[in-house]
Write a protein that holds these residues in place. Structure first.
Motif, PDB file in Angstrom:
ATOM      1  N   SER A 103       0.816  -1.228   0.000  1.00  0.00           N
ATOM      2  CA  SER A 103       0.000   0.000   0.000  1.00  0.00           C
ATOM      3  C   SER A 103       0.844   1.270   0.000  1.00  0.00           C
ATOM      4  CB  SER A 103      -0.969  -0.007   1.183  1.00  0.00           C
ATOM      5  OG  SER A 103      -0.255  -0.167   2.392  1.00  0.00           O
ATOM      6  N   SER A 104       2.098   1.182   0.431  1.00  0.00           N
ATOM      7  CA  SER A 104       2.901   2.405   0.386  1.00  0.00           C
ATOM      8  C   SER A 104       3.715   2.532  -0.905  1.00  0.00           C
ATOM      9  CB  SER A 104       3.803   2.506   1.616  1.00  0.00           C
ATOM     10  OG  SER A 104       4.671   1.413   1.654  1.00  0.00           O
ATOM     11  N   LEU A 105       3.596   1.548  -1.782  1.00  0.00           N
ATOM     12  CA  LEU A 105       4.329   1.641  -3.056  1.00  0.00           C
ATOM     13  C   LEU A 105       3.605   2.546  -4.053  1.00  0.00           C
ATOM     14  CD1 LEU A 105       5.815  -1.826  -4.089  1.00  0.00           C
ATOM     15  CD2 LEU A 105       6.924   0.134  -3.004  1.00  0.00           C
ATOM     16  N   GLU A 106       4.313   3.553  -4.529  1.00  0.00           N
ATOM     17  CA  GLU A 106       3.713   4.496  -5.482  1.00  0.00           C
ATOM     18  C   GLU A 106       3.786   3.982  -6.909  1.00  0.00           C
ATOM     19  OE1 GLU A 106       5.782   8.134  -4.567  1.00  0.00           O
ATOM     20  OE2 GLU A 106       4.091   8.780  -3.314  1.00  0.00           O
ATOM     21  N   ILE A 107       4.715   3.061  -7.146  1.00  0.00           N
ATOM     22  CA  ILE A 107       4.736   2.398  -8.450  1.00  0.00           C
ATOM     23  C   ILE A 107       5.171   0.941  -8.256  1.00  0.00           C
ATOM     24  CG2 ILE A 107       5.388   4.494  -9.744  1.00  0.00           C
ATOM     25  CD1 ILE A 107       8.091   2.644 -10.229  1.00  0.00           C
ATOM     26  N   VAL A 108       4.774   0.110  -9.217  1.00  0.00           N
ATOM     27  CA  VAL A 108       5.320  -1.245  -9.315  1.00  0.00           C
ATOM     28  C   VAL A 108       5.822  -1.380 -10.739  1.00  0.00           C
ATOM     29  CG1 VAL A 108       4.741  -3.698  -9.347  1.00  0.00           C
ATOM     30  CG2 VAL A 108       3.823  -2.238  -7.546  1.00  0.00           C
ATOM     31  N   ASP A 109       7.105  -1.601 -10.896  1.00  0.00           N
ATOM     32  CA  ASP A 109       7.639  -1.778 -12.242  1.00  0.00           C
ATOM     33  C   ASP A 109       7.939  -3.260 -12.463  1.00  0.00           C
ATOM     34  OD1 ASP A 109       9.931  -2.253 -10.816  1.00  0.00           O
ATOM     35  OD2 ASP A 109      10.997  -0.474 -11.499  1.00  0.00           O
ATOM     36  N   SER A 110       8.544  -3.581 -13.607  1.00  0.00           N
ATOM     37  CA  SER A 110       8.725  -5.002 -13.934  1.00  0.00           C
ATOM     38  C   SER A 110       9.672  -5.674 -12.935  1.00  0.00           C
ATOM     39  CB  SER A 110       9.237  -5.163 -15.362  1.00  0.00           C
ATOM     40  OG  SER A 110      10.524  -4.593 -15.507  1.00  0.00           O
ATOM     41  N   VAL A 126      -1.054 -10.461  -2.296  1.00  0.00           N
ATOM     42  CA  VAL A 126      -0.582  -9.076  -2.334  1.00  0.00           C
ATOM     43  C   VAL A 126      -1.730  -8.188  -1.877  1.00  0.00           C
ATOM     44  CG1 VAL A 126       0.081  -7.194  -3.888  1.00  0.00           C
ATOM     45  CG2 VAL A 126       1.131  -9.445  -4.146  1.00  0.00           C
ATOM     46  N   VAL A 127      -1.483  -7.353  -0.884  1.00  0.00           N
ATOM     47  CA  VAL A 127      -2.573  -6.510  -0.384  1.00  0.00           C
ATOM     48  C   VAL A 127      -2.268  -5.025  -0.545  1.00  0.00           C
ATOM     49  CG1 VAL A 127      -3.273  -8.267   1.297  1.00  0.00           C
ATOM     50  CG2 VAL A 127      -1.778  -6.423   2.028  1.00  0.00           C
ATOM     51  N   GLY A 128      -3.334  -4.257  -0.742  1.00  0.00           N
ATOM     52  CA  GLY A 128      -3.240  -2.800  -0.710  1.00  0.00           C
ATOM     53  C   GLY A 128      -2.707  -2.135  -1.958  1.00  0.00           C
ATOM     54  N   MET A 129      -2.794  -2.827  -3.103  1.00  0.00           N
ATOM     55  CA  MET A 129      -2.296  -2.174  -4.321  1.00  0.00           C
ATOM     56  C   MET A 129      -3.130  -0.938  -4.635  1.00  0.00           C
ATOM     57  SD  MET A 129      -1.875  -3.625  -8.194  1.00  0.00           S
ATOM     58  CE  MET A 129      -0.899  -5.036  -7.751  1.00  0.00           C
ATOM     59  N   ARG A 130      -2.468   0.190  -4.874  1.00  0.00           N
ATOM     60  CA  ARG A 130      -3.192   1.419  -5.181  1.00  0.00           C
ATOM     61  C   ARG A 130      -3.833   1.320  -6.566  1.00  0.00           C
ATOM     62  NH1 ARG A 130       0.695   6.368  -3.174  1.00  0.00           N
ATOM     63  NH2 ARG A 130       1.259   5.465  -1.159  1.00  0.00           N
ATOM     64  N   PRO A 131      -5.012   1.933  -6.740  1.00  0.00           N
ATOM     65  CA  PRO A 131      -5.694   1.860  -8.043  1.00  0.00           C
ATOM     66  C   PRO A 131      -4.822   2.351  -9.204  1.00  0.00           C
ATOM     67  CG  PRO A 131      -7.163   2.765  -6.383  1.00  0.00           C
ATOM     68  CD  PRO A 131      -5.834   2.616  -5.710  1.00  0.00           C
ATOM     69  N   ALA A 132      -4.110   3.471  -9.004  1.00  0.00           N
ATOM     70  CA  ALA A 132      -3.271   3.995 -10.096  1.00  0.00           C
ATOM     71  C   ALA A 132      -2.169   3.006 -10.464  1.00  0.00           C
ATOM     72  CB  ALA A 132      -2.665   5.346  -9.703  1.00  0.00           C
ATOM     73  N   VAL A 133      -1.685   2.286  -9.471  1.00  0.00           N
ATOM     74  CA  VAL A 133      -0.652   1.273  -9.711  1.00  0.00           C
ATOM     75  C   VAL A 133      -1.246   0.112 -10.509  1.00  0.00           C
ATOM     76  CG1 VAL A 133       0.840  -0.443  -8.598  1.00  0.00           C
ATOM     77  CG2 VAL A 133       0.748   1.886  -7.704  1.00  0.00           C
ATOM     78  N   ALA A 134      -2.458  -0.297 -10.129  1.00  0.00           N
ATOM     79  CA  ALA A 134      -3.110  -1.414 -10.817  1.00  0.00           C
ATOM     80  C   ALA A 134      -3.348  -1.069 -12.287  1.00  0.00           C
ATOM     81  CB  ALA A 134      -4.429  -1.753 -10.124  1.00  0.00           C
ATOM     82  N   ILE A 135      -3.822   0.144 -12.542  1.00  0.00           N
ATOM     83  CA  ILE A 135      -4.082   0.586 -13.921  1.00  0.00           C
ATOM     84  C   ILE A 135      -2.782   0.560 -14.729  1.00  0.00           C
ATOM     85  CG2 ILE A 135      -4.665   2.622 -15.322  1.00  0.00           C
ATOM     86  CD1 ILE A 135      -6.609   3.419 -12.999  1.00  0.00           C
ATOM     87  N   THR A 136      -1.720   1.070 -14.127  1.00  0.00           N
ATOM     88  CA  THR A 136      -0.434   1.153 -14.813  1.00  0.00           C
ATOM     89  C   THR A 136       0.148  -0.225 -15.103  1.00  0.00           C
ATOM     90  OG1 THR A 136      -0.031   3.289 -13.776  1.00  0.00           O
ATOM     91  CG2 THR A 136       1.888   2.155 -14.665  1.00  0.00           C
ATOM     92  N   LEU A 137      -0.024  -1.142 -14.147  1.00  0.00           N
ATOM     93  CA  LEU A 137       0.486  -2.511 -14.319  1.00  0.00           C
ATOM     94  C   LEU A 137      -0.131  -3.197 -15.529  1.00  0.00           C
ATOM     95  CD1 LEU A 137       0.814  -4.354 -10.903  1.00  0.00           C
ATOM     96  CD2 LEU A 137       2.567  -3.730 -12.552  1.00  0.00           C
ATOM     97  N   VAL A 138      -1.438  -2.987 -15.698  1.00  0.00           N
ATOM     98  CA  VAL A 138      -2.126  -3.604 -16.825  1.00  0.00           C
ATOM     99  C   VAL A 138      -1.544  -3.085 -18.128  1.00  0.00           C
ATOM    100  CG1 VAL A 138      -4.335  -3.768 -18.033  1.00  0.00           C
ATOM    101  CG2 VAL A 138      -4.270  -4.008 -15.547  1.00  0.00           C
ATOM    102  N   GLU A 139      -1.325  -1.773 -18.206  1.00  0.00           N
ATOM    103  CA  GLU A 139      -0.794  -1.186 -19.433  1.00  0.00           C
ATOM    104  C   GLU A 139       0.653  -1.600 -19.684  1.00  0.00           C
ATOM    105  OE1 GLU A 139      -1.164   3.242 -20.982  1.00  0.00           O
ATOM    106  OE2 GLU A 139      -2.957   2.497 -19.978  1.00  0.00           O
ATOM    107  N   LEU A 140       1.393  -1.747 -18.615  1.00  0.00           N
ATOM    108  CA  LEU A 140       2.776  -2.205 -18.720  1.00  0.00           C
ATOM    109  C   LEU A 140       2.809  -3.632 -19.284  1.00  0.00           C
ATOM    110  CD1 LEU A 140       5.729  -1.335 -17.951  1.00  0.00           C
ATOM    111  CD2 LEU A 140       5.376  -2.504 -15.775  1.00  0.00           C
ATOM    112  N   GLY A 141       1.731  -4.369 -19.053  1.00  0.00           N
ATOM    113  CA  GLY A 141       1.632  -5.734 -19.569  1.00  0.00           C
ATOM    114  C   GLY A 141       2.016  -6.769 -18.541  1.00  0.00           C
TER     115      GLY A 141
END
Ligand code: ATP
Ligand code: MG
Lengths: 129, 134
Positions: free
Chosen positions: A50-57, A79-94
């Motif tokens: 939940s405190s991660l502002e980004i998740v990269d590969s 995995v708990v607490g993924m931020r919505p903006a992070v989830a959206i970005t992860l999908v686009e990252l693939g």
């Protein structure tokens, strides 16, 4: 050396990933966790991001590795607490995290893990311990 | 097009990757990007900074805050003098890696931005330019 603390919560381990990990720290966590799953005979691992502002590969790969190692050691990963903006970005990252379950927060994660373990125990014909 | 701010940062260690993420976040905020836009450009910056370090053996990033009419944007240019990429088309495919990565850095960051440009010469190095507009 700097380390991410691993907390024991009954049969589960809780890792709270702090803000902006550098790569070495992520690798150390992976090793520490595998050791602790064995030592504490943990049935599940909760990774609070939940405190991660980004998740990269790189972080994604680390989470995936933890989940597959945990599985080999007979533990489930959530995995708990993924931020919505992070989830959206992860999908686009693939980046999809196969075999990794997600939950809104730690409490829901614990419920999910308990459910998994019971299901597994029933499937195996054992009594959940 | 006006350049509001223009700086260069080194990429020589994994701490520098953290630094690039922080700078990109600050500048995206300065450009009043939405939270999702911030997250996208910071994630792309993280991927490309790691490529510069791991595959390009280190280099630098130039970061520019831009304004074109009422549009505000952020441009990042990653430069290294590493081995270069022999087959760009291949490197840009999802899942292609010459290391033990997931092969998502290049293809994924391309999807996260509005402009993407890459130049690479074997034995000379690689330059990757990305921009995101709000
Ligand atoms: N700056 C660079 N210099 C030389 N080769 C590069 C550079 N950037 C990327 N490459 C090459 O392109 C391939 C694909 O890069 P990409 O970032 O998509 O995947 P990766 O870095 O291997 O894994 P991931 O980023 O998913 O952890 C790399 O494996 C590498 O061979
Ligand atoms: Mg990469």
């Amino acid at each position: 050396m700097e380390r991410i603390p691993i907390l024991k919560m009954g049969r589960f381990l809780l890792v709270t990933v702090q803000v902006d990990m550098h790569d070495r720290l992520a690798m150390t966590l992976q090793d520490d966790l595998t050791g602790r799953i064995v030592k504490d005979r943990a049935h599940g691992v909760l990774i609070d991001i939940s405190s991660l502002e980004i998740v990269d590969s790189f972080i994604g790969r680390m989470i995936g590795n933890i989940a597959s190692m945990a599985r080999v050691l007979d533990a489930e990963t959530v995995v708990v607490g993924m931020r919505p903006a992070v989830a959206i970005t992860l999908v686009e990252l693939g980046l999809s995290l196969p075999g990794v379950r997600t939950a809104l927060n730690v409490d829901r994660g614990v419920e999910l893990l308990k459910g998994c373990i019971e299901e597994r125990a029933q499937g195996n014909g054992h009594v959940a311990g | 097009m006006a350049t509001l701010r223009d700086e260069i940062y080194p990429i020589r260690s994994s701490d520098d990757i953290v630094k690039v993420r922080q700078i990109t976040r600050e500048w995206a905020l300065m450009q009043t990007f939405s939270l999702v836009d911030q997250t996208k450009i910071v994630t792309a910056a993280s991927e490309l900074a790691r490529n510069t370090l791991e595959h390009g053996h280190g280099g630098e990033v130039r970061i520019q805050a831009l304004q074109e009419g009422s549009r505000r944007g952020l441009r990042l240019t990653f430069v290294d003098q590493g081995p270069g990429i022999p087959d760009l088309a291949k490197a840009l495919q999802d899942g292609f890696t010459t290391g033990n990565g997931m092969g998502l850095g290049l293809s994924g960051s391309k999807r996260l931005v509005n402009d993407f440009d890459i130049h690479s010469e074997t034995g000379k190095g690689t330059t990757v330019m990305i921009a995101r507009w709000k």
